[in-house]
Design an enzyme around this catalytic site. Structure first.
Site, mmCIF file in Angstrom:
data_model
loop_
_atom_site.group_PDB
_atom_site.id
_atom_site.type_symbol
_atom_site.label_atom_id
_atom_site.label_comp_id
_atom_site.label_asym_id
_atom_site.label_seq_id
_atom_site.Cartn_x
_atom_site.Cartn_y
_atom_site.Cartn_z
ATOM 1 N N HIS A 1 -5.720 -6.651 -11.217
ATOM 2 C CA HIS A 1 -5.121 -7.624 -10.303
ATOM 3 C C HIS A 1 -4.763 -8.932 -11.006
ATOM 4 O O HIS A 1 -3.934 -9.697 -10.490
ATOM 5 C CB HIS A 1 -6.056 -7.909 -9.127
ATOM 6 N N GLU B 1 0.823 -1.210 0.000
ATOM 7 C CA GLU B 1 0.000 0.000 0.000
ATOM 8 C C GLU B 1 0.856 1.260 0.000
ATOM 9 O O GLU B 1 0.496 2.263 -0.627
ATOM 10 C CB GLU B 1 -0.947 -0.014 1.200
#
Length: 211
Positions: A111, A15
């Site tokens: 993804h 992140e």
């Protein structure tokens, strides 16, 4: 964004890398640029985890309470991951022309398609012998850059790409960066590394193999 139970170092590194990307290259989070955004976050997270003692190339198994890891950069054919990814550009997810990227299709498969540059990165770092599977593709030996050089290369790329970058543009930039550094004998890069970057990308269907 972190949620309770996800505060392991891989997730934090992943992140945090997204944040760096958002404040530098600003890779748009859809289609190939979004897949590159995910790819760089994945690779930086795995490299950090390995630097701190992990021996695997998997992601997010520590936050899943013993369940299968989300992804494995080294083995895209594994059935032991929650989210298998394509290992070659010909197998990428491509939205129909009349379908816009959105949450229902993972912004155009960000993804999933991130697995293509993820596998290129794994081979680029560790080296690999890639066996030909068609008459148009040679078998090739990739020597491997090692983690230190690869980390420097990926950081330079993720902060410098255009916001709407494609896989081909990422390949071209990484080749340019390694050629530049090798020509100036900087950061340990060599002409062999240039060949490895070309061949790692070519092994997943992006660009041509080194002559």
């Amino acid at each position: 964004e972190l949620f309770p139970g996800t505060e392991d170092r891989e997730t934090i590194a992943h992140e945090f890398t997204h944040a760096v990307i958002n404040h530098s290259s600003g890779l748009i989070y859809q289609r190939e640029s979004g897949a590159l955004n995910e790819h760089f976050a994945d690779v930086i997270a795995v490299l950090l985890d390995r630097e701190l003692g992990s021996a695997d190339w998997t992601l997010f198994e520590k936050q899943l309470s013993g369940l299968a890891p989300s992804r494995d950069l080294s083995n895209h054919g594994s059935t032991n991951v929650a989210s298998p990814q394509p290992a070659h550009y010909r197998n990428r997810i491509v939205l129909p022309a009349n379908v816009a990227p959105g949450s229902a299709n993972d912004q155009g498969g960000v993804h999933s398609n991130s697995g293509i540059p993820n596998l290129a990165a794994y081979r680029m770092i560790e080296g690999a012998f890639v066996q030909s599977i068609t008459n148009n593709e040679p078998s090739v030996r990739i020597n491997g850059l090692g983690a230190a050089k690869a980390r420097s290369l990926f950081y330079a790329a993720l902060t410098s790409l255009p916001a709407n970058a494609t896989f081909q543009q990422a390949r071209e930039l990484e080749i340019f960066l390694v050629e530049f550094l090798a020509s100036r004998l900087q950061s340990g890069f060599t002409a062999t590394d240039v060949c490895d970057v070309r061949n790692a990308w070519a092994s997943v269907g992006v660009g041509a193999y080194d002559a």
